[in-house]
Enzyme design. Structure first.
Site, short mmCIF file in Angstrom:
data_model
loop_
_atom_site.label_atom_id
_atom_site.label_comp_id
_atom_site.label_asym_id
_atom_site.label_seq_id
_atom_site.Cartn_x
_atom_site.Cartn_y
_atom_site.Cartn_z
N PRO A 62 0.30 64.84 -27.32
CA PRO A 62 -0.09 65.21 -28.68
C PRO A 62 0.75 66.40 -29.16
CG PRO A 62 -2.01 64.89 -27.29
CD PRO A 62 -0.82 64.89 -26.38
N CYS A 63 1.22 66.33 -30.38
CA CYS A 63 2.11 67.38 -30.88
C CYS A 63 1.55 68.10 -32.11
CB CYS A 63 3.48 66.79 -31.21
SG CYS A 63 4.41 66.27 -29.75
#
Length: 468
Positions: free
Chosen positions: A88-89
């Site tokens: 996840p960014c």
């Protein structure tokens, strides 16, 4: 036959990993997720031991815990060939400096992304597959994507900066000049429909090969070869996509004439029942243009302008091939037996079910605005949206209530079951999901479609076979 050893990070319920395993060319030694129900589901389906921390020699295993605490050095003797995962960014930010004197950009790399890079630095696999949301390419006006690409390609130069985001600044000073970067042979947003998946689902896929393996090969040649291999099986389905009717019924569209007519005739006169301008507009723009011939209406709904009989026949054969590959052909989803609760209908208030009955295929809550069946308004197209039987579904999501359940094309049906969503994702029917219904929804909705993952894995394996 060479089998490549894989480390999987942010593994979830295992959709990406399953695609790799389905090729027969990879073995997953270690997977990881922070959520216990995800790890439990992964453990059951991959026969992997659940561990706390990486345990040498106990493969396959799924490590339950934060990726921050994984000691990758334990795997150095295993010669990991490929690292896969989608960190996840959301916490990745890139800001332009506020003054001309300072110049440049200010980067705060996502915490989880940094650990994906740490794994590359410490294990130096032959290749990696990084997947993420398409929005990453435009986040921070495209600067976040540029930073990620630069990190992968200039890993040795960038590592001293990247590791500052780790707690304690990282302890990999001894690696120094031995760190090798990666040549990116693929970096594009792909749609799952191109791989035999009956769902519009777009993902950013980045594939890298370690620089020393590229040698004198032309990067452009490698990029062209990988892309050709990626789309070779189901490329025609970009134009002629698999449909929800086919994956639920277990037959191809040419075998579903009677079922299609049965489904659509249930909505005859719905515009009079609802009585709004929107409903009458739907009658004019959709209903009145239907032929009730399943092939002609398939072309109409998917906006395929011309009908080439040879191409259409080939496409339908590809539909059958995709259904067989997923294990669905000849098996109606409502008639299968499963080992979990994935066929349990989700609970819904009777008044909501009654309102959903008034929404025809392909339409959403807006169809009922101004009628006595009006639903709570929200500005999202997927709210109370009913599937169209002759198109791929819209994107299966992991979270959200209040009309985000996805709704069946049959008028007598309302929200989809977990198993129906799993078919839209191309999971095999024997795949077991665990936990509550909401947790199973997350397991399915967060996953990479296995058939899409398989196409990526096959293309990479063939390339590795050729150059290693």
């Amino acid at each position: 036959m060479t089998r490549y050893k894989v480390l999987s990070l942010f593994s979830g319920a295992g959709g990406l990993d399953l695609g790799f395993v389905m090729t027969g060319k990879y073995e997953i030694l270690v997977a990881n997720d922070i959520k216990d129900y995800m790890a439990r589901t992964y453990s059951i389906n991959f026969k992997a031991k659940v561990t706390r921390g990486i345990k040498p020699g106990e493969f396959p295993q799924v490590v339950l815990g934060d990726v921050e605490h994984l000691d990758f050095s334990v795997l150095k003797g295993e010669d990991i060939d490929v690292i896969i995962g989608g960190p996840p960014c959301q916490d990745f930010s890139v800001l332009r400096a506020s003054t001309a004197e300072r110049g440049g950009i200010l980067v705060k790399r996502g915490r989880l992304y940094v650990h994906f890079v740490r794994a590359l630095v410490e294990l130096q696999p032959k290749a990696f597959v990084f997947e993420n949301v398409p929005g990453l390419t435009s986040a921070n006006r495209g600067l976040a994507y540029k930073v990620i690409i630069d990190d992968f390609t200039n890993l040795r130069l960038r590592w001293s900066e990247i590791k500052k985001s780790l707690k304690g600044g990282g302890d990999n000073n001894s690696l120094g000049s031995s760190i090798r970067g990666y040549t990116l042979i693929f970096s594009e947003v792909v749609d799952a429909t191109a791989f035999g998946v009956a769902q519009r689902r777009r993902r950013l896929i980045i594939v890298g090969l370690r620089n020393d393996l590229v040698k004198s090969r032309s990067v452009f040649e490698l990029m062209a070869v990988f892309k050709k291999l990626l789309y070779r099986k189901y490329g025609l389905l970009q134009k002629y996509p698999l449909t929800t009717l086919e994956v639920f019924e277990g037959k191809v569209i040419s075998e579903l004439q009677d079922k299609y007519v049965e489904v659509m005739k249930e909505y005859d006169g719905v515009w009079e029942e609802v009585g709004t301008p929107k409903a009458w507009e739907w009658k004019k723009k959709v209903w009145d243009k239907l032929s009730f011939d399943v092939i002609k209406d398939y072309l109409f709904f998917n906006r395929i302008p011309t009908r080439r009989e040879d191409e259409l026949e080939e496409a339908i054969n590809k539909h059958k091939e995709a259904l067989r590959e997923a294990g669905y052909y000849g098996k109606k989803v409502t008639e299968i037996r499963v080992r979990d609760r994935s066929l349990v209908p989700p609970p819904e208030p009777p008044e909501i079910r009654e309102k959903i009955r008034m929404i025809p295929p392909g339409e959403n809550y807006e169809f009922l605005v101004g009628s006595k069946w009006e639903l709570r308004r929200k500005g999202v197209s997927q709210i109370y949206r009913r599937l169209n039987p002759l198109t791929p579904s819209y994107t299966v999501i992991a979270y959200g209530g209040g009309g985000m359940a996805m709704y069946h094309y049959e008028r007598s049906r309302s929200a989809l079951t977990i198993r129906e969503k799993a078919r839209l994702q191309s999971f095999p029917d024997e795949y077991v999901f665990t936990g509550s219904l909401s947790q199973m929804k997350a397991e399915v909705g967060e996953a990479v479609p296995p058939l899409m993952a398989k196409a990526i894995a096959e293309a990479l394996a063939q390339l590795l076979d050729d150059i290693v």
